[in-house]
Scaffold this motif. Sequence first.
Motif, PDB file in Angstrom:
ATOM      1  N   GLN A 129       0.826  -1.207   0.000  1.00 34.18           N
ATOM      2  CA  GLN A 129       0.000   0.000   0.000  1.00 34.18           C
ATOM      3  C   GLN A 129       0.858   1.253   0.000  1.00 34.18           C
ATOM      4  OE1 GLN A 129      -3.379  -0.333  -0.415  1.00 34.18           O
ATOM      5  NE2 GLN A 129      -3.182   1.849  -0.903  1.00 34.18           N
ATOM      6  N   HIS A 130       1.999   1.186   0.690  1.00 31.55           N
ATOM      7  CA  HIS A 130       2.925   2.330   0.709  1.00 31.55           C
ATOM      8  C   HIS A 130       3.403   2.646  -0.709  1.00 31.55           C
ATOM      9  CE1 HIS A 130       6.171   4.996   2.000  1.00 31.55           C
ATOM     10  NE2 HIS A 130       6.969   4.320   1.176  1.00 31.55           N
ATOM     11  N   ASP A 169       0.601   4.216  -2.724  1.00 31.56           N
ATOM     12  CA  ASP A 169       0.229   5.564  -2.268  1.00 31.56           C
ATOM     13  C   ASP A 169       1.300   6.615  -2.541  1.00 31.56           C
ATOM     14  OD1 ASP A 169      -2.159   4.589  -1.320  1.00 31.56           O
ATOM     15  OD2 ASP A 169      -1.505   4.422   0.769  1.00 31.56           O
ATOM     16  N   THR A 170       2.521   6.173  -2.897  1.00 36.63           N
ATOM     17  CA  THR A 170       3.642   7.098  -3.081  1.00 36.63           C
ATOM     18  C   THR A 170       3.817   7.448  -4.556  1.00 36.63           C
ATOM     19  OG1 THR A 170       4.766   6.109  -1.169  1.00 36.63           O
ATOM     20  CG2 THR A 170       6.097   7.466  -2.653  1.00 36.63           C
TER      21      THR A 170
END
Length: 240
Positions: free
Chosen positions: A168-169, A172-173
């Motif tokens: 997810q990181h 989302d980045t």
Amino acid sequence: MEQRTFQIDDQWNIIYYPERPSGFSVMVIGDRSHFVEKDSSFWLQHPGRLQILEYLKEYGYTLFSSNFHGANWGSPKALDLSLNLYILFMKKEIVNQRVHILAEGTGALLALKLMNELGNKIRSVVLIDPVFSLKAQLEKEKENKFFYKKWLSEVAAAYELEPAECEQHILDTEDSVIAENIPMKVIQVFGSLRKEQASLYRQIQLARKADLQLTYILPEKRYKIPYQIQKFFNENEEIL
């Protein structure tokens, strides 16, 4: 002295010295298998990379590199180390303050971040078979579910995250913005070219203020890579 090694924090770094220095230098950022140890490095042990190293030294380049925390995937701690290495190198060595960058594979992720951090302190950038996007790499790795968990664990370790939150990181980045005013060359070996990569190169060429030179090389012509690198570096040395 052909090379010397030293540590920053717990990471080994290396400087490769030419016999007749030109005053220009190159920061080398390797692919995920790259390493620097106390007495050696991947570029000293691999015949193809050693060929590049020796060719550039013949033209007077002082090259420097780091272990960069191993397979770092452009992580914040690798970026901090690269900035500290640049500052220390410039303090200790008698070279022009504007550095070339040579990055391979996943090393491009770190190189793109450095371009934004160092700006006009970077003279030019050459990328060999580059990975431009961690998100795109995630989608590629997902195609092989057997290796995907291992890959995600590697990236999670680099970013100091738990594997469960790493995916997810990444999603989302935002990918690094490619600095527009730094001359850039991509050398792409045909055997490792993906269809979406060629499309990406066209997009970058259209968007950039500075040119993007794009050179495709057949696998059996890899011996031409050192010449392509040196020629591009030299083209961007007219203004000191």
